[in-house]
Design an enzyme around this catalytic site. Structure first.
Site, short mmCIF file in Angstrom:
data_model
loop_
_atom_site.label_atom_id
_atom_site.label_comp_id
_atom_site.label_asym_id
_atom_site.label_seq_id
_atom_site.Cartn_x
_atom_site.Cartn_y
_atom_site.Cartn_z
N MET A 18 0.86 -1.19 0.00
CA MET A 18 0.00 0.00 0.00
C MET A 18 0.89 1.25 0.00
O MET A 18 0.48 2.32 0.44
CB MET A 18 -0.92 -0.01 1.23
CG MET A 18 -1.89 -1.18 1.19
SD MET A 18 -3.47 -0.81 1.93
CE MET A 18 -2.99 -0.52 3.60
N HIS A 69 9.40 -3.60 3.48
CA HIS A 69 9.05 -3.81 2.07
C HIS A 69 10.31 -4.08 1.25
O HIS A 69 10.30 -4.91 0.35
CB HIS A 69 8.36 -2.55 1.49
CG HIS A 69 7.05 -2.23 2.12
ND1 HIS A 69 6.87 -1.16 2.96
CD2 HIS A 69 5.85 -2.84 2.04
CE1 HIS A 69 5.61 -1.12 3.36
NE2 HIS A 69 4.97 -2.13 2.83
N GLY A 93 4.68 -10.12 4.42
CA GLY A 93 5.45 -10.04 5.66
C GLY A 93 4.73 -10.75 6.79
O GLY A 93 3.49 -10.79 6.85
N GLN A 111 -3.16 -11.59 8.66
CA GLN A 111 -3.39 -11.35 7.23
C GLN A 111 -2.77 -12.48 6.41
O GLN A 111 -3.38 -13.00 5.47
CB GLN A 111 -2.78 -10.01 6.83
CG GLN A 111 -2.69 -9.81 5.32
CD GLN A 111 -2.21 -8.41 4.94
OE1 GLN A 111 -2.98 -7.47 5.00
NE2 GLN A 111 -0.96 -8.27 4.53
N SER A 120 4.17 1.19 8.14
CA SER A 120 3.97 2.50 7.52
C SER A 120 3.33 3.47 8.50
O SER A 120 3.58 4.66 8.47
CB SER A 120 3.09 2.35 6.29
OG SER A 120 3.71 1.48 5.38
O1 PAF Z 1 -0.17 -5.68 3.84
C1 PAF Z 1 -0.51 -4.77 3.07
O2 PAF Z 1 0.21 -3.83 2.78
C2 PAF Z 1 -1.90 -4.84 2.44
O3 PAF Z 1 -2.83 -5.37 3.32
C3 PAF Z 1 -1.93 -5.58 1.08
C4 PAF Z 1 -1.56 -7.04 1.23
C5 PAF Z 1 -1.00 -4.90 0.11
C6 PAF Z 1 -3.34 -5.54 0.50
O4 PAF Z 1 -3.78 -4.23 0.30
#
Ligand code: PAF
Length: 509
Positions: free
Chosen positions: A29, A36, A150, A156, A189
């Protein structure tokens, strides 16, 4: 290859349709940080393929408009970070292209109810459905081989993995461990939104989780209520703080499996999450299977690859058999046998090339225990209760601290029933006889009769599966791998992939 930025789906598909290798995909995002960078580097380190990074602040996963408005947006910096970290291309779609009219009406993906009804899922209504919906859409457009995520967002990760399985997508997830700043705070972030005093609260929270982990690893029990009070005393608003099973996310914990202390707090207006994995000992991989299934070769390579100790329990049974024969011990007599076993000490020694020698009472028997004479006797000796009890005990001593991969016939069922990963490796009788013959030829035996070897293996299976004391059988929670037609390398990769899926990186090292 030139570094490219796509802003439309058409540009993306024109590119991906003409590629000569697969795509390693890192969805983000934006507001890219070191975490990242690590993901992009990991994607770029895949042997083949192109690294694609997407930047899209997905409105569907924000349960609060204010949060979406405040989410840090740094697109120019993101592009240079992504390229510097090894991205070949960046996809920056617009919301109206990703979710055109009526798209969401038909394509909203629901996160698994079990995984969604705890931790962040309870408080952030619709959040994980939003994540699943955007990730599914992106995966369908990009069609990558690997998806990089991650472990910081562990819930997630579990939900997306489950979604990929449910939707039968042929995509593997690769994950990287949580990266922390110098002060112990997990990189996120949202950290850039924190004032100094708010960051201090987050530092305290992460420190407390780390301390709790250390206490748990020392074998002490964790007092969650006390921990909550200590955190709240610092004027930190806890949204939740729970100990859950690391995979089901249920609040039912067994001491040996991997659990997780996970929490979410509010620092000012910013909501932050952190977690630590709780495991008393390092993970154990148990590999069981019948004779000739390739366990030894595969286990050795896995140990080397994952830097784990290698416990060859088959060699231990062979060493005891060798000892009993060489010392003329009448193993049918309980007395003689227990006297004999008392004097036995088996150790493994690794040389610099990671080759492992088996020593019994300081005699190197590595080669001798592979002789035909031992082949035909070992299953009989291994079925004697006293021998099994003696060796199971020795094996548990060697595995006390964990961090090992053990192979045998009762590892997952008897020796290490709490092993973090259990594999049942098998192959057809013909395949196994073929492998055994090659192994014997390699060790200098010739003029071997294939049908005799095949019969021996059949007999061995029968003995192993029918002995009364811990017979060879697949543990309920073991994953079966049928290895006919697979090369050793392919089997190793399969098991390493399963290990990486099952064991969080934070407790692998
Ligand atoms: O982890 C993230 O940055 C977000 O949840 C993702 C996987 C890019 C989905 O928008």
């Amino acid at each position: 290859m030139a570094r490219i930025i796509f802003r439309t789906i058409e540009e993306l598909t024109n590119w991906s349709n003409n590629l000569d290798a697969e795509i390693n995909f890192v969805p983000t995002m934006g507001n890219l940080h070191k975490g990242h960078e690590k993901l992009i580097e990991a994607a770029n380190n895949q042997k083949n393929g192109y690294t694609l990074v997407s930047i899209f602040v997905n409105p569907l996963q924000f349960d609060c408009k204010e949060d979406l408005k405040n989410y840090p947006k740094t697109t120019d910096d993101d592009q240079s970070i992504a390229f510097q970290s090894g991205a070949d291309a960046i996809f920056i779609p617009k919301a109206k292209d990703l979710f055109p009219a009526n798209y969401l009406q038909y394509h909203t993906i629901k996160a698994s109810v079990e995984l969604n009804s705890t931790l962040c899922g309870l408080n952030r209504v619709g959040h994980f459905d939003g994540v699943c919906t955007v990730v599914y859409r992106l995966l369908k457009l990009v069609n990558p081989k690997y998806l990089f995520l991650g472990e910081k967002d562990w819930q997630q990760l579990l939900i997306v993995r489950n979604m990929i399985k449910e939707m039968k997508l042929d995509i593997k997830i690769k994950s990287i461990s949580t990266l922390r700043d110098h002060d112990g705070v997990p990189l996120s972030s949202r950290n850039s939104l924190l004032k100094k005093s708010e960051r201090a609260k987050l530092i305290f929270f992460s420190k407390k989780l780390k301390e709790a982990k250390e206490i748990f690893e020392k074998g002490k029990s964790l007092d969650l209520n006390k921990l909550i009070k200590q955190i709240e005393l610092k004027d930190i608003k806890i949204e939740y703080l729970k100990v859950v099973d690391a995979f089901s996310l249920k609040e039912k914990i067994t001491s040996e499996k991997i659990s997780m202390l996970a929490g979410a707090i509010k620092c000012g207006h910013t909501r932050l999450i952190d977690h630590v994995f709780l495991m008393k000992n390092k993970p154990i991989i148990a590999i069981d299977g019948p004779a000739g299934s390739g366990k030894s070769t595969v286990t050795k390579l896995i140990a080397r690859k994952l830097k784990l100790l290698y416990l060859d329990t088959g060699a231990m049974y062979r060493a005891v058999s060798w000892y009993l024969i060489k010392n003329d011990i009448n193993y049918s007599s309980k007395d003689d046998l227990s006297k004999g076993l008392k004097n036995i000490s088996i150790i493994f020694k690794s040389d610099t090339d990671d080759n492992q020698a088996v020593l019994i009472n300081d005699i190197d028997v590595t080669k001798a225990i592979r002789a035909q004479e031992i082949n035909s006797l070992v299953s009989k000796i291994a079925s004697i209760d006293e021998v099994r009890a003696f060796l199971v005990n020795e094996q548990r001593k060697l595995g006390k601290k964990g961090g090992l991969v053990a192979e045998g016939r009762d590892i997952g069922t008897t020796v290490f029933p709490d092993a973090a990963l259990k594999i049942y490796l098998t192959a057809s009788i013909n395949e196994r006889a073929k492998r055994r013959k090659l192994e014997l030829e390699h060790n200098g035996y010739d003029n071997l009769d294939f049908s005799i070897i095949r019969e021996q293996i059949k007999q061995r299976d029968h003995n192993d599966m029918n002995r009364t004391n811990s017979p060879l059988k697949k543990a309920k929670d073991a994953i079966s791998i049928e290895s006919d037609g697979l090369s050793v390398q392919e089997i190793v990769e399969k098991i390493v992939d399963i290990y990486n899926d099952k064991i969080p990186k934070d407790i692998q090292n």
